[in-house]
Design a protein around this motif. Structure first.
Motif, PDB file in Angstrom:
ATOM      1  N   PHE A  34       0.890  -1.265  -0.131  1.00 32.73           N
ATOM      2  CA  PHE A  34       0.072   0.140  -0.013  1.00 32.73           C
ATOM      3  C   PHE A  34       0.907   1.179  -0.016  1.00 32.73           C
ATOM      4  O   PHE A  34       1.967   1.092   0.395  1.00 32.73           O
ATOM      5  CB  PHE A  34      -0.985  -0.013   1.174  1.00 32.73           C
ATOM      6  CG  PHE A  34      -0.126   0.129   2.523  1.00 32.73           C
ATOM      7  CD1 PHE A  34      -0.037   1.501   3.226  1.00 32.73           C
ATOM      8  CD2 PHE A  34       0.207  -1.026   3.347  1.00 32.73           C
ATOM      9  CE1 PHE A  34       0.557   1.674   4.350  1.00 32.73           C
ATOM     10  CE2 PHE A  34       0.888  -0.689   4.471  1.00 32.73           C
ATOM     11  CZ  PHE A  34       1.059   0.483   5.161  1.00 32.73           C
ATOM     12  N   ARG A  35       0.448   2.281  -0.413  1.00 28.54           N
ATOM     13  CA  ARG A  35       0.937   3.480  -0.447  1.00 28.54           C
ATOM     14  C   ARG A  35      -0.110   4.694  -0.235  1.00 28.54           C
ATOM     15  O   ARG A  35      -0.916   4.820  -0.720  1.00 28.54           O
ATOM     16  CB  ARG A  35       1.620   3.842  -1.875  1.00 28.54           C
ATOM     17  CG  ARG A  35       2.557   5.057  -1.937  1.00 28.54           C
ATOM     18  CD  ARG A  35       3.023   5.072  -3.183  1.00 28.54           C
ATOM     19  NE  ARG A  35       3.837   6.301  -3.369  1.00 28.54           N
ATOM     20  CZ  ARG A  35       4.595   6.795  -4.375  1.00 28.54           C
ATOM     21  NH1 ARG A  35       4.926   5.890  -5.366  1.00 28.54           N
ATOM     22  NH2 ARG A  35       4.867   7.797  -4.750  1.00 28.54           N
ATOM     23  N   LEU A  36       0.551   5.375   0.966  1.00 26.46           N
ATOM     24  CA  LEU A  36      -0.367   6.538   1.325  1.00 26.46           C
ATOM     25  C   LEU A  36       0.478   7.880   1.162  1.00 26.46           C
ATOM     26  O   LEU A  36       1.119   8.492   2.226  1.00 26.46           O
ATOM     27  CB  LEU A  36      -0.952   6.242   2.856  1.00 26.46           C
ATOM     28  CG  LEU A  36      -1.764   5.123   2.918  1.00 26.46           C
ATOM     29  CD1 LEU A  36      -2.176   4.993   4.356  1.00 26.46           C
ATOM     30  CD2 LEU A  36      -3.008   5.381   2.027  1.00 26.46           C
ATOM     31  N   ASP A  37       0.609   8.480   0.001  1.00 30.37           N
ATOM     32  CA  ASP A  37       1.530   9.502   0.032  1.00 30.37           C
ATOM     33  C   ASP A  37       1.020  10.870   0.958  1.00 30.37           C
ATOM     34  O   ASP A  37       1.907  11.475   1.444  1.00 30.37           O
ATOM     35  CB  ASP A  37       1.303  10.047  -1.630  1.00 30.37           C
ATOM     36  CG  ASP A  37       2.023   9.213  -2.401  1.00 30.37           C
ATOM     37  OD1 ASP A  37       3.019   9.536  -3.131  1.00 30.37           O
ATOM     38  OD2 ASP A  37       1.658   7.957  -2.670  1.00 30.37           O
ATOM     39  N   GLU A  38      -0.245  11.069   0.946  1.00 32.32           N
ATOM     40  CA  GLU A  38      -0.523  12.130   2.076  1.00 32.32           C
ATOM     41  C   GLU A  38      -0.167  11.975   3.373  1.00 32.32           C
ATOM     42  O   GLU A  38      -0.186  12.722   4.211  1.00 32.32           O
ATOM     43  CB  GLU A  38      -2.064  12.339   2.032  1.00 32.32           C
ATOM     44  CG  GLU A  38      -2.847  11.300   2.650  1.00 32.32           C
ATOM     45  CD  GLU A  38      -3.179   9.913   1.532  1.00 32.32           C
ATOM     46  OE1 GLU A  38      -3.919   8.938   1.859  1.00 32.32           O
ATOM     47  OE2 GLU A  38      -2.573   9.989   0.328  1.00 32.32           O
ATOM     48  N   ALA A  39       0.117  10.729   3.815  1.00 33.80           N
ATOM     49  CA  ALA A  39       0.492  10.270   5.066  1.00 33.80           C
ATOM     50  C   ALA A  39       2.051   9.922   5.143  1.00 33.80           C
ATOM     51  O   ALA A  39       2.632   9.949   6.254  1.00 33.80           O
ATOM     52  CB  ALA A  39      -0.201   9.207   5.637  1.00 33.80           C
ATOM     53  N   GLY A  40       2.625  10.111   3.973  1.00 32.73           N
ATOM     54  CA  GLY A  40       3.939   9.939   3.931  1.00 32.73           C
ATOM     55  C   GLY A  40       4.604   8.497   4.210  1.00 32.73           C
ATOM     56  O   GLY A  40       5.787   8.262   5.006  1.00 32.73           O
ATOM     57  N   ILE A  41       3.894   7.654   3.999  1.00 35.44           N
ATOM     58  CA  ILE A  41       4.156   6.033   4.310  1.00 35.44           C
ATOM     59  C   ILE A  41       3.774   5.158   3.048  1.00 35.44           C
ATOM     60  O   ILE A  41       2.850   5.421   2.250  1.00 35.44           O
ATOM     61  CB  ILE A  41       3.450   5.406   5.547  1.00 35.44           C
ATOM     62  CG1 ILE A  41       1.837   5.522   5.563  1.00 35.44           C
ATOM     63  CG2 ILE A  41       3.868   6.272   6.549  1.00 35.44           C
ATOM     64  CD1 ILE A  41       1.117   4.840   6.439  1.00 35.44           C
ATOM     65  N   ALA A  42       4.710   4.069   2.939  1.00 34.63           N
ATOM     66  CA  ALA A  42       4.201   2.827   1.994  1.00 34.63           C
ATOM     67  C   ALA A  42       4.506   1.763   2.526  1.00 34.63           C
ATOM     68  O   ALA A  42       5.582   1.598   3.399  1.00 34.63           O
ATOM     69  CB  ALA A  42       5.032   3.091   0.721  1.00 34.63           C
ATOM     70  N   GLY A  43       3.917   0.783   2.486  1.00 31.34           N
ATOM     71  CA  GLY A  43       4.218  -0.714   3.182  1.00 31.34           C
ATOM     72  C   GLY A  43       4.692  -1.521   1.804  1.00 31.34           C
ATOM     73  O   GLY A  43       4.023  -1.587   0.661  1.00 31.34           O
ATOM     74  N   LEU A  44       5.827  -2.235   2.287  1.00 35.50           N
ATOM     75  CA  LEU A  44       6.267  -3.272   1.078  1.00 35.50           C
ATOM     76  C   LEU A  44       5.991  -4.641   1.793  1.00 35.50           C
ATOM     77  O   LEU A  44       6.222  -5.081   3.054  1.00 35.50           O
ATOM     78  CB  LEU A  44       7.762  -2.985   1.083  1.00 35.50           C
ATOM     79  CG  LEU A  44       8.409  -1.433   0.776  1.00 35.50           C
ATOM     80  CD1 LEU A  44       9.901  -1.429   0.796  1.00 35.50           C
ATOM     81  CD2 LEU A  44       7.456  -1.085  -0.611  1.00 35.50           C
ATOM     82  N   LYS A  45       5.603  -5.326   0.970  1.00 31.61           N
ATOM     83  CA  LYS A  45       5.408  -6.935   1.185  1.00 31.61           C
ATOM     84  C   LYS A  45       6.862  -7.732   1.269  1.00 31.61           C
ATOM     85  O   LYS A  45       7.969  -7.184   1.026  1.00 31.61           O
ATOM     86  CB  LYS A  45       4.730  -7.597   0.064  1.00 31.61           C
ATOM     87  CG  LYS A  45       3.220  -7.142  -0.327  1.00 31.61           C
ATOM     88  CD  LYS A  45       2.610  -7.979  -1.182  1.00 31.61           C
ATOM     89  CE  LYS A  45       1.001  -7.500  -1.340  1.00 31.61           C
ATOM     90  NZ  LYS A  45       0.585  -8.196  -2.320  1.00 31.61           N
ATOM     91  N   VAL A  46       7.094  -8.458   2.584  1.00 29.47           N
ATOM     92  CA  VAL A  46       7.927  -9.617   2.556  1.00 29.47           C
ATOM     93  C   VAL A  46       7.347 -10.812   2.832  1.00 29.47           C
ATOM     94  O   VAL A  46       6.735 -11.292   3.660  1.00 29.47           O
ATOM     95  CB  VAL A  46       8.728  -9.152   4.007  1.00 29.47           C
ATOM     96  CG1 VAL A  46       9.426 -10.154   4.279  1.00 29.47           C
ATOM     97  CG2 VAL A  46       9.197  -7.975   3.828  1.00 29.47           C
ATOM     98  N   GLY A  47       7.374 -11.554   1.272  1.00 31.57           N
ATOM     99  CA  GLY A  47       6.945 -12.836   1.414  1.00 31.57           C
ATOM    100  C   GLY A  47       5.491 -12.956   1.505  1.00 31.57           C
ATOM    101  O   GLY A  47       4.826 -11.999   1.100  1.00 31.57           O
ATOM    102  N   LYS A  48       4.938 -13.973   2.215  1.00 29.83           N
ATOM    103  CA  LYS A  48       3.513 -14.164   2.340  1.00 29.83           C
ATOM    104  C   LYS A  48       3.059 -13.671   3.678  1.00 29.83           C
ATOM    105  O   LYS A  48       2.004 -13.612   4.088  1.00 29.83           O
ATOM    106  CB  LYS A  48       3.058 -15.686   2.283  1.00 29.83           C
ATOM    107  CG  LYS A  48       3.406 -16.264   0.929  1.00 29.83           C
ATOM    108  CD  LYS A  48       3.192 -17.740   0.770  1.00 29.83           C
ATOM    109  CE  LYS A  48       3.336 -18.346  -0.529  1.00 29.83           C
ATOM    110  NZ  LYS A  48       3.339 -19.625  -0.629  1.00 29.83           N
ATOM    111  N   GLU A  49       4.039 -13.160   4.468  1.00 36.17           N
ATOM    112  CA  GLU A  49       3.615 -12.819   6.144  1.00 36.17           C
ATOM    113  C   GLU A  49       2.891 -11.213   5.860  1.00 36.17           C
ATOM    114  O   GLU A  49       3.084 -10.317   4.826  1.00 36.17           O
ATOM    115  CB  GLU A  49       4.979 -12.381   6.559  1.00 36.17           C
ATOM    116  CG  GLU A  49       5.663 -14.102   6.720  1.00 36.17           C
ATOM    117  CD  GLU A  49       6.939 -13.569   7.411  1.00 36.17           C
ATOM    118  OE1 GLU A  49       7.189 -12.735   7.942  1.00 36.17           O
ATOM    119  OE2 GLU A  49       7.872 -14.690   7.208  1.00 36.17           O
TER     120      GLU A  49
END
Length: 132
Positions: A34-49
């Motif tokens: 996911f990416r929330l530019d307005e909040a200044g964050i992005a989540g990156l996946k690590v495998g299936k976790e």
């Protein structure tokens, strides 16, 4: 203090620019959850976790080389030496050649803000490796 630790939620990495960071980590092989530019964050996946790497903007943070004393995050891959070749081919230079560790091989790279990520395998201890 909690009586038991249940597992990782996310590992937060400070970055100076979200678009630049997302581009860098995509070249390193990460998929954006996911990416929330307005909040200044992005989540990156690590495998299936479900937990992953969370990029969080600190606008005062500038590009810097990695500092040995800083924390490192190592993530399991099937073949760290192959990961080193793939990183270099994608324009993400490893900090050094892949090196031997007790369980297999590891390669580390740093993002432009000095966060160090390692890709490590369990080629010497396959019974400890993830299977999925």
């Amino acid at each position: 203090m909690p009586s038991d630790l249940l597992g990782f939620d996310n590992v937060l990495l400070p970055v100076g620019d979200l678009a630049e960071a997302v581009s860098f980590y995509e070249r390193a092989g990460f998929e954006v959850a996911f990416r929330l530019d307005e909040a200044g964050i992005a989540g990156l996946k690590v495998g299936k976790e479900t937990p992953g790497l969370l990029l969080r903007v600190d606008e005062e943070l500038r590009h810097r080389p990695p500092v040995w004393g800083s924390a490192r995050v190592w993530l399991e891959v099937r073949d760290a030496r192959e990961a080193a070749r793939a990183l270099a081919a994608a324009g993400v230079p490893p900090l050094d050649a892949a090196f031997s560790v007790a369980t297999g091989w590891t390669v580390e790279f740093a993002d432009p803000w000095g966060n160090v990520i390692g890709f490590t395998d369990y080629s010497k201890r396959p019974e400890l490796a993830r299977t999925g």
